[in-house]
Design an enzyme around this catalytic site. Structure first.
Site, PDB file in Angstrom:
ATOM      1  N   GLY A  90       0.822  -1.208   0.000  1.00  0.00           N
ATOM      2  CA  GLY A  90       0.000   0.000   0.000  1.00  0.00           C
ATOM      3  C   GLY A  90       0.855   1.256   0.000  1.00  0.00           C
ATOM      4  O   GLY A  90       2.070   1.191  -0.207  1.00  0.00           O
ATOM      5  N   ASP A  91       0.246   2.406   0.255  1.00  0.00           N
ATOM      6  CA  ASP A  91       1.012   3.657   0.121  1.00  0.00           C
ATOM      7  C   ASP A  91       2.145   3.760   1.139  1.00  0.00           C
ATOM      8  O   ASP A  91       3.183   4.327   0.839  1.00  0.00           O
ATOM      9  CB  ASP A  91       0.106   4.900   0.150  1.00  0.00           C
ATOM     10  CG  ASP A  91      -0.782   4.961   1.378  1.00  0.00           C
ATOM     11  OD1 ASP A  91      -0.816   3.958   2.112  1.00  0.00           O
ATOM     12  OD2 ASP A  91      -1.432   5.992   1.610  1.00  0.00           O
ATOM     13  N   ASP A 138      -8.621  -1.937  -0.077  1.00  0.00           N
ATOM     14  CA  ASP A 138      -9.662  -0.899  -0.113  1.00  0.00           C
ATOM     15  C   ASP A 138      -9.491   0.112  -1.243  1.00  0.00           C
ATOM     16  O   ASP A 138     -10.161   1.118  -1.268  1.00  0.00           O
ATOM     17  CB  ASP A 138      -9.896  -0.228   1.250  1.00  0.00           C
ATOM     18  CG  ASP A 138      -8.601   0.075   1.972  1.00  0.00           C
ATOM     19  OD1 ASP A 138      -7.559   0.030   1.304  1.00  0.00           O
ATOM     20  OD2 ASP A 138      -8.621   0.339   3.184  1.00  0.00           O
TER      21      ASP A 138
END
Length: 752
Positions: A90-91, A138
């Site tokens: 993810g980020d 998500d």
């Protein structure tokens, strides 16, 4: 989907002649070194496509956040001459990787000063290249339409919602579902779209003050409409307009105190991260893995660290930090209560979903609707495909919102000429999204022989526009009707076709409704079939798929299931190809690999039948492996539609109806609709990154009518990828690989 990405990176890396290493347990393994960094081999990624999670492990690592930790990590990489990193995460993981790259030369200097490495090692490893793939369920990363794992999470949510729907319908209950998404409402929004939820709460769009009354009013209206079921979907990060959290318990108390409905709360939690990856995620991850290796090969000191991603159906590369910056801007906008900005920064795909949801879920009172006095008919044509009903529901509701009277035609053009046409209302299509097949009924009959009667029915019901949802017959039907305009004024109305067929063989569109569900059916079955051989002797399965002459299901299904060979009509093959495939598989089977998978499209060759190929492999494999064959048949057409097909059907039909409204306004003259130009008989298709309306007349030249396929098909470019992943020495065309672009920020439309 992470495993599919790991497998693709390893195999593509080996294919281009690189040494590939696994780093186990994420950054922790890089900091600890030792056995955590091990060289990967071809066989080491075998049989992992169908496994959820990640085989090489992942961990949140505090140590890597410190300078000392990164120094250790750099030392461990230099010891093995590793200067290219492919990071799937993810980020947070990607930001960490970028910082690591920026500090790289400084870290090497320190290592030299401390005498841990010599000057030569520092020179040989002077540049660190990084490519990111976004793995996050998500879908909260800006710049990418879909992150790896999102589609699989949607599958889990929809499975649960479908199961809850049956119990709720029996019991007249209200269900409040909490789905994951602390800062991003994507999962909540798309699952609400895909199951037709009554209310959705997401962090990007807090409800206005007084939402409690509105929600309760809507729930009670639905009950009054004989709808036994209320579903409310809440993202775990849902907030109100004052940034106060909205919890599932709060909603339950509201519904109970306000309406007295029997209410249950279900929190899905980590179910959403688990399970087998969907076909979409496996293909996305495989395409991205190959793309990541190509990006690393082309990287230089001057190129920024990039992420590889899909935009629509097109591979793209984007500067990592631009994406991270934009992702952080969303959070900032939300903290500052600038919610419209947050939605816009999330990107066009998110914004589309939100607008479509608003269109479909809020039923306006009849007095609020514009009265267009136009009648629009909807019909299904061809073979049934999962997602058709979602498209019809969406079309009916958007049509009613735009002020039209909507008519449903049963049994395609056959029902049309027999007069099986009746008005369809908002409530009639409730609960349709999750139903497979075609509720309206569908037939392969073409209109050409019944033009008189169809024209008469159009007159009787005063139909001003047509929406045809279906496969190749629908395409032919719209062509026949538009060709008959010279003779019949009745056909001078706007008509649009939306592609819905498992075969995905419609010219003018990269994808059609129903193909994703069929791919998932094929992938699931292949997984089970492969598993049936585990623990027995070596075995090869020959599997026949549907698709007419179109090899889409076989090829893309083969990519998702990890096939060794796929036979299709579009890529002719002869006895020499069959022989080399058999030899290739025999060689592979002599190593540690236990199972082989061969897919064959039903019409790939009239003489090399499935039986023939099965007998050939059985004979040639004697002593090495035995064979089994399976014809998948109609299970590929059935089943509940996948989240992708529900969503695609919903959005594409809404867009088609909005086009019809525009064309009706344009062609309404002197009290009647008259439309006879090419651009009023269109096909709405997805082309690379955009939805495009194309006149059917212009698609004539792009079609092979004998074999009912488009002359050019984008997915043929995925074939070499499948061969490389199956260890063939083949050439890979990089002309279609992504170019580095910049993140486009949609500027707010200026108010005139």
């Amino acid at each position: 989907g992470m495993n599919a990405a790991v497998r693709a990176v390893v195999r593509m890396g080996i294919y281009v002649g690189a040494k590939v290493y696994f780093v186990h347990e994420g950054y922790q393994g890089m900091v600890d070194g030792g056995d955590n960094i091990e060289e990967a081999s071809w066989e080491s990624v075998s049989s992992m496509l169908q496994v959820g999670g990640t085989v090489i492990g992942s961990a949140r690592c505090k140590e890597f956040r410190s300078h000392e930790g990164r120094l250790k990590a750099a030392h461990h990489l230099v010891q093995r001459d590793i200067t290219n990193l492919c990071v799937i995460g993810g980020d947070g993981s990607l930001t960490g990787a970028n910082l690591f790259r920026e500090e790289w030369s400084g870290l090497l200097e320190e290592l030299v000063q401390q005498g841990l490495i010599d000057e030569k090692a520092a020179q040989n490893n002077s540049e660190l290249h990084i490519v990111g793939m976004v793995g996050s369920i998500d879908n909260d990363f800006c710049g990418t339409d879909m992150t790896i794992g999102t589609d699989s999470a949607l599958h889990r949510i929809i499975e649960v919602v479908d199961a809850i729907m049956t119990t709720a319908q029996s019991h007249q209950r209200t269900f409040v579902l909490e789905v994951m998404g602390r800062h991003c409402g994507y999962l909540a929004l798309v699952s609400a779209l895909a199951c037709g939820a009554d209310w959705v709460l997401i962090p990007e769009m807090p409800p206005e003050d007084g939402w409690e009354e509105q929600m309760c009013q809507k729930l009670s209206e639905n009950r009054a409409d004989k709808k036994r079921l209320n579903i409310i979907i809440v993202a775990e990060g849902a907030i109100d307009s004052h940034n106060k959290p909205i919890t599932t318990d709060h909603i339950k108390e509201l519904v109970v105190s306000c309406l007295g409905f029997d209410t249950r709360v279900t929190i899905l939690g980590h179910v959403q991260r688990g399970g087998t990856p969907s076909a979409f995620d496996r293909i996305l991850a495989s395409r991205m893995g190959v793309e990541a290796v190509l990006a690393l090969l082309e990287a230089s000191a001057s190129t920024p660290a990039c992420v590889v991603s899909l935009c629509g159906n097109q591979a793209v590369r984007l500067p990592l930090m631009e994406c991270v910056q934009m992702t952080q801007d969303v959070q900032k906008a939300m903290d500052e209560k600038n919610f419209e900005e947050a939605v816009r920064l999330r990107g066009r795909s998110f914004e589309n979903n939100l607008n479509t949801y608003k269109l479909l879920s809020y039923r306006k009172a009849d007095s609020e609707l514009p009265n267009s006095s136009f009648n629009v008919a909807v019909l299904n044509v061809g073979a049934p495909a999962a997602g058709m009903n979602a498209a019809v529901r969406s079309a009916v509701r958007v049509g009613i919102t735009e002020g039209h009277k909507m008519f449903a035609v049963n049994d395609g053009f056959e029902g049309f000429y027999k007069g099986q046409i009746k008005e369809i209302k908002w409530g009639d299509v409730g609960g349709w999204t999750g139903q497979g097949g075609s509720i309206l009924g569908t037939k392969r009959t073409l209109p050409a022989k019944h033009l008189d009667k169809i024209a008469e029915q159009i007159r009787i019901h005063n139909i001003n526009a047509l929406l045809v949802i279906g496969g190749f017959e629908a395409f032919l039907g719209v062509m026949e009707l538009s060709a008959a305009r010279e003779k019949y004024n009745e056909f001078c109305v706007p008509m649009v076709m939306v592609p819905a067929t498992v075969s995905n063989n419609i010219p003018g569109s990269d994808l059609s409704i129903g193909a994703d569900t069929a791919l998932n059916a094929i992938t699931d079955t292949c997984d089970r079939i492969k598993q049936s051989a585990s623990g027995t002797k070596r075995r090869v399965f020959i599997i026949e798929t549907m698709g007419g002459y179109c090899g889409y299901l076989a090829s893309v299904g083969g990519l998702a299931a990890g096939a060794d060979a796929v036979y299709i009509y579009e890529e002719p093959f002869d006895i020499r190809d069959l022989q080399s495939n058999v030899e290739h598989l025999t060689e592979k089977m002599k190593t540690g690999i236990q199972r082989g998978l061969v897919l064959r499209n039903e019409n790939s060759n009239e003489n090399f039948t499935t039986d023939f190929i099965y007998q050939l492999y059985s004979e040639e494999g004697k002593g090495v492996f035995d064979c089994r064959k399976n014809v998948l048949g109609h299970m590929q057409q059935g089943g509940a539609p996948s989240p992708f097909d529900r969503n695609f059907g919903t959005k594409i039909a809404a867009k088609a109806i909005q086009w019809i409204s525009r064309k009706l306004k344009e062609s309404y003259k002197e009290g009647k609709v008259f439309a006879n130009t090419e651009d009023t008989a269109c096909l709405l298709g997805m082309r690379r990154r955009a939805m495009v309306f194309q006149p059917v007349v212009q698609l004539k030249d792009q079609t092979d009518f004998v074999h009912r396929i488009p002359k050019e098909q984008w997915w043929l470019k995925l074939r070499p990828l499948m061969k490389i992943l199956a260890k063939y020495k083949t050439s890979y065309d990089v002309s279609d690989s992504g170019q580095l672009e910049h993140v486009t920020r949609v500027r707010p439309k200026k108010v005139d």
